[in-house]
Design a protein around this motif. Structure first.
Motif, mmCIF file in Angstrom:
data_model
loop_
_atom_site.group_PDB
_atom_site.id
_atom_site.type_symbol
_atom_site.label_atom_id
_atom_site.label_comp_id
_atom_site.label_asym_id
_atom_site.label_seq_id
_atom_site.Cartn_x
_atom_site.Cartn_y
_atom_site.Cartn_z
ATOM 1 N N LEU A 1 11.957 0.330 10.759
ATOM 2 C CA LEU A 1 11.375 1.685 10.758
ATOM 3 C C LEU A 1 10.574 1.902 9.476
ATOM 4 N N PHE B 1 9.135 -0.501 7.702
ATOM 5 C CA PHE B 1 7.928 -1.329 7.804
ATOM 6 C C PHE B 1 6.822 -0.548 8.531
ATOM 7 N N ALA B 2 7.170 0.079 9.661
ATOM 8 C CA ALA B 2 6.160 0.762 10.476
ATOM 9 C C ALA B 2 5.750 2.102 9.866
ATOM 10 N N ILE B 3 6.720 2.927 9.543
ATOM 11 C CA ILE B 3 6.431 4.297 9.099
ATOM 12 C C ILE B 3 5.851 4.287 7.685
ATOM 13 N N LEU C 1 4.017 1.957 6.387
ATOM 14 C CA LEU C 1 2.624 1.503 6.476
ATOM 15 C C LEU C 1 1.710 2.625 6.964
#
Lengths: 142, 142, 142
Positions: B78, B80-82, B84
Protein backbone atom coordinates in the motif's frame (compact mmCIF):
# COMPACT_ATOMS: atom_id res chain seq x y z
CA UNK A 1 4.74 16.04 -13.02
CA UNK A 2 2.64 19.07 -13.97
CA UNK A 3 1.60 16.92 -16.92
CA UNK A 4 0.56 14.01 -14.65
CA UNK A 5 -1.42 16.32 -12.41
CA UNK A 6 -3.45 17.48 -15.43
CA UNK A 7 -3.73 13.96 -16.92
CA UNK A 8 -7.30 12.65 -16.55
CA UNK A 9 -6.33 8.97 -16.86
CA UNK A 10 -3.69 9.27 -14.14
CA UNK A 11 -6.05 11.14 -11.82
CA UNK A 12 -8.71 8.44 -12.21
CA UNK A 13 -6.08 5.81 -11.40
CA UNK A 14 -4.92 7.87 -8.39
CA UNK A 15 -8.38 8.23 -6.85
CA UNK A 16 -9.28 4.56 -7.44
CA UNK A 17 -5.97 3.43 -5.91
CA UNK A 18 -6.55 5.60 -2.83
CA UNK A 19 -10.06 4.14 -2.41
CA UNK A 20 -8.70 0.60 -2.78
CA UNK A 21 -5.91 1.27 -0.28
CA UNK A 22 -8.40 2.55 2.31
CA UNK A 23 -10.60 -0.47 1.56
CA UNK A 24 -7.64 -2.77 2.26
CA UNK A 25 -6.91 -1.00 5.55
CA UNK A 26 -10.57 -1.42 6.53
CA UNK A 27 -10.53 -5.08 5.46
CA UNK A 28 -7.63 -5.50 7.89
CA UNK A 29 -9.73 -3.81 10.60
CA UNK A 30 -12.55 -6.25 9.85
CA UNK A 31 -10.17 -9.14 10.57
CA UNK A 32 -9.07 -7.50 13.85
CA UNK A 33 -12.71 -7.02 14.74
CA UNK A 34 -13.43 -10.72 14.19
CA UNK A 35 -10.37 -11.57 16.26
CA UNK A 36 -11.46 -9.34 19.15
CA UNK A 37 -15.07 -10.49 18.95
CA UNK A 38 -14.15 -14.20 19.07
CA UNK A 39 -11.04 -13.69 21.30
CA UNK A 40 -9.35 -15.69 18.52
CA UNK A 41 -5.70 -14.92 19.31
CA UNK A 42 -2.88 -16.95 17.81
CA UNK A 43 0.01 -14.94 19.30
CA UNK A 44 0.63 -15.52 23.02
CA UNK A 45 1.49 -11.83 23.44
CA UNK A 46 -1.88 -10.79 21.99
CA UNK A 47 -3.84 -13.10 24.27
CA UNK A 48 -1.92 -11.62 27.20
CA UNK A 49 -2.54 -8.00 26.10
CA UNK A 50 -6.19 -8.31 25.11
CA UNK A 51 -7.44 -11.11 27.35
CA UNK A 52 -8.23 -14.69 26.35
CA UNK A 53 -6.14 -17.74 25.56
CA UNK A 54 -3.89 -18.17 22.52
CA UNK A 55 -4.88 -20.96 20.13
CA UNK A 56 -2.64 -21.84 17.16
CA UNK A 57 -5.71 -22.69 15.06
CA UNK A 58 -7.49 -19.61 13.71
CA UNK A 59 -11.12 -19.21 14.74
CA UNK A 60 -13.38 -19.91 11.69
CA UNK A 61 -14.60 -16.27 11.60
CA UNK A 62 -11.01 -14.99 11.68
CA UNK A 63 -9.87 -17.51 9.05
CA UNK A 64 -12.76 -16.34 6.84
CA UNK A 65 -11.72 -12.69 7.30
CA UNK A 66 -8.09 -13.56 6.51
CA UNK A 67 -9.22 -15.20 3.26
CA UNK A 68 -10.88 -11.92 2.25
CA UNK A 69 -7.57 -10.16 2.84
CA UNK A 70 -5.63 -12.83 0.96
CA UNK A 71 -7.89 -12.44 -2.04
CA UNK A 72 -7.26 -8.69 -1.95
CA UNK A 73 -3.51 -9.26 -1.75
CA UNK A 74 -3.66 -11.49 -4.81
CA UNK A 75 -5.50 -8.89 -6.88
CA UNK A 76 -5.24 -5.27 -5.74
CA UNK A 77 -1.42 -4.92 -5.90
CA UNK A 78 -1.70 -6.11 -9.51
CA UNK A 79 -4.04 -3.20 -10.16
CA UNK A 80 -1.64 -0.76 -8.47
CA UNK A 81 1.19 -1.85 -10.80
CA UNK A 82 -0.63 -2.60 -14.05
CA UNK A 83 -3.05 0.34 -13.76
CA UNK A 84 -0.13 2.73 -13.30
CA UNK A 85 1.85 1.36 -16.26
CA UNK A 86 -1.32 1.45 -18.35
CA UNK A 87 -1.98 5.16 -17.67
CA UNK A 88 1.72 6.13 -17.90
CA UNK A 89 1.78 4.47 -21.32
CA UNK A 90 -0.77 7.03 -22.54
CA UNK A 91 -4.16 5.36 -21.97
CA UNK A 92 -7.11 7.54 -23.01
CA UNK A 93 -9.10 9.18 -20.22
CA UNK A 94 -12.22 7.19 -21.06
CA UNK A 95 -10.52 3.79 -21.30
CA UNK A 96 -8.75 4.41 -17.98
CA UNK A 97 -12.03 5.53 -16.44
CA UNK A 98 -13.77 2.30 -17.43
CA UNK A 99 -10.97 -0.03 -16.39
CA UNK A 100 -10.27 1.69 -13.08
CA UNK A 101 -13.84 2.14 -11.89
CA UNK A 102 -14.88 -1.33 -13.06
CA UNK A 103 -12.04 -2.85 -11.05
CA UNK A 104 -12.65 -0.65 -8.00
CA UNK A 105 -16.40 -1.28 -7.84
CA UNK A 106 -15.91 -5.00 -8.50
CA UNK A 107 -13.47 -5.23 -5.55
CA UNK A 108 -15.76 -3.28 -3.23
CA UNK A 109 -18.67 -5.54 -4.22
CA UNK A 110 -16.39 -8.59 -3.79
CA UNK A 111 -15.76 -7.51 -0.22
CA UNK A 112 -19.46 -7.13 0.55
CA UNK A 113 -20.22 -10.49 -1.10
CA UNK A 114 -17.40 -12.27 0.76
CA UNK A 115 -18.34 -10.83 4.18
CA UNK A 116 -21.92 -11.96 3.61
CA UNK A 117 -20.99 -15.41 2.23
CA UNK A 118 -22.75 -14.67 -1.07
CA UNK A 119 -22.00 -17.03 -3.91
CA UNK A 120 -21.93 -16.89 -6.93
CA UNK A 121 -21.79 -13.08 -6.50
CA UNK A 122 -18.35 -13.23 -4.92
CA UNK A 123 -17.01 -15.31 -7.81
CA UNK A 124 -18.57 -12.94 -10.36
CA UNK A 125 -17.02 -9.86 -8.72
CA UNK A 126 -13.65 -11.61 -8.57
CA UNK A 127 -13.89 -12.47 -12.25
CA UNK A 128 -14.76 -8.88 -13.28
CA UNK A 129 -11.69 -7.62 -11.38
CA UNK A 130 -9.60 -10.36 -12.99
CA UNK A 131 -10.69 -9.34 -16.48
CA UNK A 132 -9.92 -5.66 -15.79
CA UNK A 133 -6.31 -6.49 -14.91
CA UNK A 134 -5.99 -8.92 -17.81
CA UNK A 135 -7.35 -6.31 -20.23
CA UNK A 136 -4.85 -3.67 -19.14
CA UNK A 137 -1.97 -6.18 -19.18
CA UNK A 138 -2.82 -7.17 -22.75
CA UNK A 139 -2.89 -3.47 -23.77
CA UNK A 140 0.59 -3.02 -22.25
CA UNK A 141 2.16 -5.96 -24.06
CA UNK A 142 0.67 -5.13 -27.50
CA UNK B 1 12.51 11.81 -15.68
CA UNK B 2 15.22 14.45 -15.20
CA UNK B 3 12.55 16.24 -13.18
CA UNK B 4 11.89 13.16 -11.01
CA UNK B 5 15.60 12.65 -10.40
CA UNK B 6 15.84 16.20 -9.02
CA UNK B 7 12.53 15.95 -7.09
CA UNK B 8 13.21 15.74 -3.35
CA UNK B 9 9.83 14.15 -2.51
CA UNK B 10 10.31 11.39 -5.11
CA UNK B 11 13.86 10.71 -3.95
CA UNK B 12 12.71 10.33 -0.33
CA UNK B 13 10.01 7.92 -1.49
CA UNK B 14 12.59 6.02 -3.59
CA UNK B 15 15.06 5.52 -0.74
CA UNK B 16 12.34 4.53 1.76
CA UNK B 17 10.86 2.04 -0.72
CA UNK B 18 14.27 0.47 -1.32
CA UNK B 19 14.81 0.12 2.45
CA UNK B 20 11.36 -1.43 2.89
CA UNK B 21 11.94 -3.84 0.01
CA UNK B 22 15.24 -5.03 1.52
CA UNK B 23 13.48 -5.31 4.89
CA UNK B 24 10.82 -7.55 3.29
CA UNK B 25 13.51 -9.74 1.71
CA UNK B 26 15.19 -10.06 5.11
CA UNK B 27 11.86 -10.81 6.79
CA UNK B 28 11.52 -13.67 4.32
CA UNK B 29 15.01 -14.85 5.30
CA UNK B 30 13.96 -14.74 8.94
CA UNK B 31 11.12 -17.16 8.12
CA UNK B 32 13.53 -19.48 6.28
CA UNK B 33 15.86 -19.32 9.26
CA UNK B 34 13.05 -20.38 11.61
CA UNK B 35 12.15 -23.18 9.21
CA UNK B 36 15.74 -24.45 9.04
CA UNK B 37 16.27 -24.10 12.78
CA UNK B 38 13.10 -26.05 13.67
CA UNK B 39 13.30 -28.37 10.60
CA UNK B 40 9.70 -27.21 10.09
CA UNK B 41 9.15 -28.25 6.49
CA UNK B 42 5.69 -28.44 4.96
CA UNK B 43 6.76 -29.39 1.42
CA UNK B 44 7.89 -33.00 1.00
CA UNK B 45 10.56 -31.85 -1.48
CA UNK B 46 12.04 -29.45 1.10
CA UNK B 47 12.21 -32.10 3.81
CA UNK B 48 13.98 -34.36 1.32
CA UNK B 49 16.47 -31.63 0.26
CA UNK B 50 17.27 -30.17 3.67
CA UNK B 51 16.77 -33.15 5.97
CA UNK B 52 13.87 -33.80 8.35
CA UNK B 53 10.28 -34.89 7.92
CA UNK B 54 7.50 -32.87 6.24
CA UNK B 55 4.60 -31.88 8.49
CA UNK B 56 1.52 -30.16 7.04
CA UNK B 57 1.12 -28.09 10.22
CA UNK B 58 3.57 -25.18 10.43
CA UNK B 59 5.89 -25.17 13.44
CA UNK B 60 4.79 -22.39 15.87
CA UNK B 61 8.01 -20.41 15.29
CA UNK B 62 7.54 -20.61 11.51
CA UNK B 63 3.84 -19.69 11.76
CA UNK B 64 4.84 -16.67 13.87
CA UNK B 65 7.43 -15.62 11.25
CA UNK B 66 4.86 -16.05 8.46
CA UNK B 67 2.48 -13.74 10.35
CA UNK B 68 5.18 -11.05 10.36
CA UNK B 69 5.43 -11.42 6.60
CA UNK B 70 1.67 -11.38 6.17
CA UNK B 71 1.42 -8.14 8.11
CA UNK B 72 4.07 -6.64 5.83
CA UNK B 73 2.17 -7.83 2.75
CA UNK B 74 -0.98 -6.14 4.02
CA UNK B 75 0.74 -2.80 4.55
CA UNK B 76 3.97 -2.21 2.61
CA UNK B 77 2.58 -2.66 -0.95
CA UNK B 78 0.00 0.00 0.00
CA UNK B 79 2.88 2.34 0.77
CA UNK B 80 4.58 1.50 -2.55
CA UNK B 81 1.42 2.48 -4.47
CA UNK B 82 0.00 5.32 -2.38
CA UNK B 83 3.38 6.88 -1.59
CA UNK B 84 4.23 7.00 -5.30
CA UNK B 85 0.92 8.55 -6.32
CA UNK B 86 1.27 11.03 -3.47
CA UNK B 87 4.71 12.26 -4.60
CA UNK B 88 3.80 12.18 -8.33
CA UNK B 89 0.83 14.41 -7.49
CA UNK B 90 3.23 17.11 -6.34
CA UNK B 91 3.66 16.52 -2.60
CA UNK B 92 6.02 18.98 -0.94
CA UNK B 93 9.48 17.69 -0.02
CA UNK B 94 8.85 18.14 3.69
CA UNK B 95 5.41 16.48 3.75
CA UNK B 96 6.79 13.53 1.76
CA UNK B 97 9.79 13.34 4.11
CA UNK B 98 7.55 13.08 7.17
CA UNK B 99 5.11 10.56 5.72
CA UNK B 100 7.77 8.32 4.17
CA UNK B 101 10.19 8.20 7.09
CA UNK B 102 7.40 7.85 9.65
CA UNK B 103 6.05 4.86 7.74
CA UNK B 104 9.49 3.31 7.17
CA UNK B 105 10.65 3.63 10.77
CA UNK B 106 7.27 2.42 12.07
CA UNK B 107 7.52 -0.72 9.91
CA UNK B 108 11.12 -1.41 10.95
CA UNK B 109 10.11 -1.02 14.59
CA UNK B 110 7.04 -3.21 13.97
CA UNK B 111 9.37 -5.94 12.76
CA UNK B 112 11.57 -5.72 15.85
CA UNK B 113 8.51 -5.65 18.13
CA UNK B 114 6.90 -8.63 16.36
CA UNK B 115 10.08 -10.77 16.41
CA UNK B 116 10.43 -10.09 20.14
CA UNK B 117 6.71 -10.62 20.93
CA UNK B 118 6.39 -7.08 22.30
CA UNK B 119 2.85 -5.82 22.80
CA UNK B 120 1.45 -3.15 22.79
CA UNK B 121 4.53 -1.83 20.90
CA UNK B 122 3.76 -3.95 17.87
CA UNK B 123 0.17 -2.64 17.75
CA UNK B 124 1.37 0.97 18.14
CA UNK B 125 3.90 0.62 15.29
CA UNK B 126 1.24 -0.97 13.09
CA UNK B 127 -1.14 1.88 13.83
CA UNK B 128 1.45 4.58 13.00
CA UNK B 129 2.07 2.91 9.64
CA UNK B 130 -1.68 2.64 9.10
CA UNK B 131 -2.17 6.37 9.74
CA UNK B 132 0.66 7.28 7.34
CA UNK B 133 -1.03 5.43 4.49
CA UNK B 134 -4.45 6.78 5.42
CA UNK B 135 -3.09 10.34 5.53
CA UNK B 136 -1.58 10.10 2.05
CA UNK B 137 -4.71 8.42 0.64
CA UNK B 138 -6.88 11.25 1.99
CA UNK B 139 -4.52 13.83 0.40
CA UNK B 140 -4.86 12.04 -2.96
CA UNK B 141 -8.67 11.95 -2.93
CA UNK B 142 -9.15 15.61 -1.86
CA UNK C 1 4.72 10.73 -20.60
CA UNK C 2 5.87 10.96 -24.22
CA UNK C 3 9.34 10.55 -22.75
CA UNK C 4 8.33 7.39 -20.83
CA UNK C 5 6.71 5.90 -23.92
CA UNK C 6 10.03 6.25 -25.80
CA UNK C 7 12.15 5.12 -22.83
CA UNK C 8 13.55 1.65 -23.46
CA UNK C 9 14.14 0.85 -19.77
CA UNK C 10 10.57 1.76 -18.83
CA UNK C 11 9.13 -0.26 -21.72
CA UNK C 12 11.11 -3.34 -20.66
CA UNK C 13 9.81 -2.91 -17.12
CA UNK C 14 6.26 -2.45 -18.46
CA UNK C 15 6.26 -5.64 -20.54
CA UNK C 16 7.86 -7.72 -17.77
CA UNK C 17 5.35 -6.41 -15.22
CA UNK C 18 2.45 -7.27 -17.50
CA UNK C 19 3.81 -10.81 -17.98
CA UNK C 20 4.27 -11.22 -14.21
CA UNK C 21 0.76 -9.92 -13.53
CA UNK C 22 -0.77 -12.42 -15.95
CA UNK C 23 1.42 -15.13 -14.39
CA UNK C 24 0.01 -14.24 -10.95
CA UNK C 25 -3.56 -14.39 -12.26
CA UNK C 26 -2.83 -17.82 -13.74
CA UNK C 27 -1.18 -18.97 -10.50
CA UNK C 28 -4.46 -18.05 -8.81
CA UNK C 29 -6.31 -20.12 -11.40
CA UNK C 30 -4.00 -23.04 -10.65
CA UNK C 31 -5.07 -22.88 -6.99
CA UNK C 32 -8.75 -22.79 -8.00
CA UNK C 33 -8.12 -25.76 -10.26
CA UNK C 34 -6.61 -27.75 -7.37
CA UNK C 35 -9.55 -26.74 -5.20
CA UNK C 36 -12.11 -27.88 -7.79
CA UNK C 37 -10.21 -31.08 -8.57
CA UNK C 38 -9.95 -32.11 -4.89
CA UNK C 39 -13.31 -30.55 -3.90
CA UNK C 40 -11.18 -28.88 -1.20
CA UNK C 41 -13.54 -26.10 -0.10
CA UNK C 42 -12.99 -24.17 3.11
CA UNK C 43 -15.90 -21.74 2.73
CA UNK C 44 -19.34 -23.23 3.42
CA UNK C 45 -20.81 -21.09 0.62
CA UNK C 46 -18.31 -22.52 -1.91
CA UNK C 47 -19.06 -26.12 -0.96
CA UNK C 48 -22.76 -25.33 -1.38
CA UNK C 49 -22.24 -23.65 -4.80
CA UNK C 50 -19.78 -26.11 -6.31
CA UNK C 51 -20.70 -29.37 -4.59
CA UNK C 52 -18.81 -31.15 -1.82
CA UNK C 53 -18.35 -30.58 1.89
CA UNK C 54 -16.50 -27.66 3.48
CA UNK C 55 -13.43 -28.58 5.52
CA UNK C 56 -11.54 -25.92 7.51
CA UNK C 57 -8.22 -27.68 6.80
CA UNK C 58 -6.91 -27.02 3.30
CA UNK C 59 -6.39 -30.09 1.11
CA UNK C 60 -2.61 -30.73 0.72
CA UNK C 61 -2.74 -29.97 -3.03
CA UNK C 62 -4.54 -26.67 -2.36
CA UNK C 63 -2.19 -25.74 0.48
CA UNK C 64 0.73 -26.41 -1.87
CA UNK C 65 -0.81 -24.17 -4.55
CA UNK C 66 -1.45 -21.43 -1.95
CA UNK C 67 2.22 -21.55 -0.97
CA UNK C 68 3.18 -20.87 -4.60
CA UNK C 69 0.92 -17.80 -4.51
CA UNK C 70 2.32 -16.68 -1.17
CA UNK C 71 5.85 -16.85 -2.49
CA UNK C 72 4.76 -14.70 -5.45
CA UNK C 73 3.14 -12.19 -3.11
CA UNK C 74 6.36 -11.91 -1.14
CA UNK C 75 8.45 -11.19 -4.23
CA UNK C 76 6.62 -9.88 -7.28
CA UNK C 77 5.09 -6.71 -5.71
CA UNK C 78 8.65 -5.83 -4.67
CA UNK C 79 9.63 -5.98 -8.33
CA UNK C 80 6.65 -3.83 -9.33
CA UNK C 81 7.76 -1.10 -6.90
CA UNK C 82 11.55 -1.34 -7.01
CA UNK C 83 11.72 -1.99 -10.76
CA UNK C 84 9.63 1.13 -11.43
CA UNK C 85 11.70 3.37 -9.16
CA UNK C 86 14.85 1.95 -10.71
CA UNK C 87 13.80 2.81 -14.28
CA UNK C 88 12.28 6.19 -13.29
CA UNK C 89 15.62 7.06 -11.70
CA UNK C 90 17.27 6.82 -15.12
CA UNK C 91 18.48 3.22 -15.37
CA UNK C 92 20.20 2.43 -18.65
CA UNK C 93 18.24 0.38 -21.18
CA UNK C 94 20.67 -2.53 -20.96
CA UNK C 95 20.85 -2.67 -17.15
CA UNK C 96 17.04 -2.55 -16.95
CA UNK C 97 16.82 -5.26 -19.61
CA UNK C 98 19.06 -7.61 -17.62
CA UNK C 99 17.42 -7.00 -14.25
CA UNK C 100 13.84 -7.19 -15.53
CA UNK C 101 14.20 -10.26 -17.72
CA UNK C 102 16.35 -12.10 -15.18
CA UNK C 103 13.69 -11.54 -12.54
CA UNK C 104 10.79 -12.41 -14.88
CA UNK C 105 12.32 -15.62 -16.19
CA UNK C 106 13.44 -16.65 -12.68
CA UNK C 107 9.87 -16.23 -11.39
CA UNK C 108 8.37 -18.17 -14.30
CA UNK C 109 10.90 -20.96 -13.73
CA UNK C 110 10.16 -20.80 -9.97
CA UNK C 111 6.51 -21.45 -10.75
CA UNK C 112 7.30 -24.47 -12.93
CA UNK C 113 9.74 -25.81 -10.32
CA UNK C 114 7.25 -25.33 -7.47
CA UNK C 115 4.33 -26.95 -9.31
CA UNK C 116 6.54 -29.95 -10.06
CA UNK C 117 8.07 -30.17 -6.56
CA UNK C 118 11.58 -29.68 -7.96
CA UNK C 119 14.26 -28.85 -5.42
CA UNK C 120 16.89 -27.35 -5.39
CA UNK C 121 15.69 -25.71 -8.65
CA UNK C 122 12.90 -23.88 -6.89
CA UNK C 123 15.32 -22.47 -4.29
CA UNK C 124 17.78 -21.42 -7.02
CA UNK C 125 15.05 -19.60 -9.00
CA UNK C 126 13.86 -17.88 -5.83
CA UNK C 127 17.40 -16.77 -5.05
CA UNK C 128 17.98 -15.33 -8.56
CA UNK C 129 14.77 -13.28 -8.21
CA UNK C 130 15.86 -12.20 -4.74
CA UNK C 131 19.24 -10.97 -6.04
CA UNK C 132 17.57 -9.03 -8.87
CA UNK C 133 15.45 -7.05 -6.41
CA UNK C 134 18.36 -6.59 -4.03
CA UNK C 135 20.57 -5.33 -6.86
CA UNK C 136 18.05 -2.71 -7.97
CA UNK C 137 17.38 -1.63 -4.37
CA UNK C 138 21.10 -1.10 -3.80
CA UNK C 139 21.31 0.99 -7.00
CA UNK C 140 18.42 3.16 -5.74
CA UNK C 141 19.96 3.85 -2.33
CA UNK C 142 23.48 4.67 -3.64
Amino acid sequence: MEELMRNQAFQTYAVCSAILAVKMLLTGNYTSLQRMRTKGFVNEEDAKSFGGKADPTEHPAVAHALRIQRNDLENIPLFFAIGLIYVLNGASASAAWWYCWTFTIARLAHWVAYMNHLQPWRAICYFIGYLSILGMAVHIVF
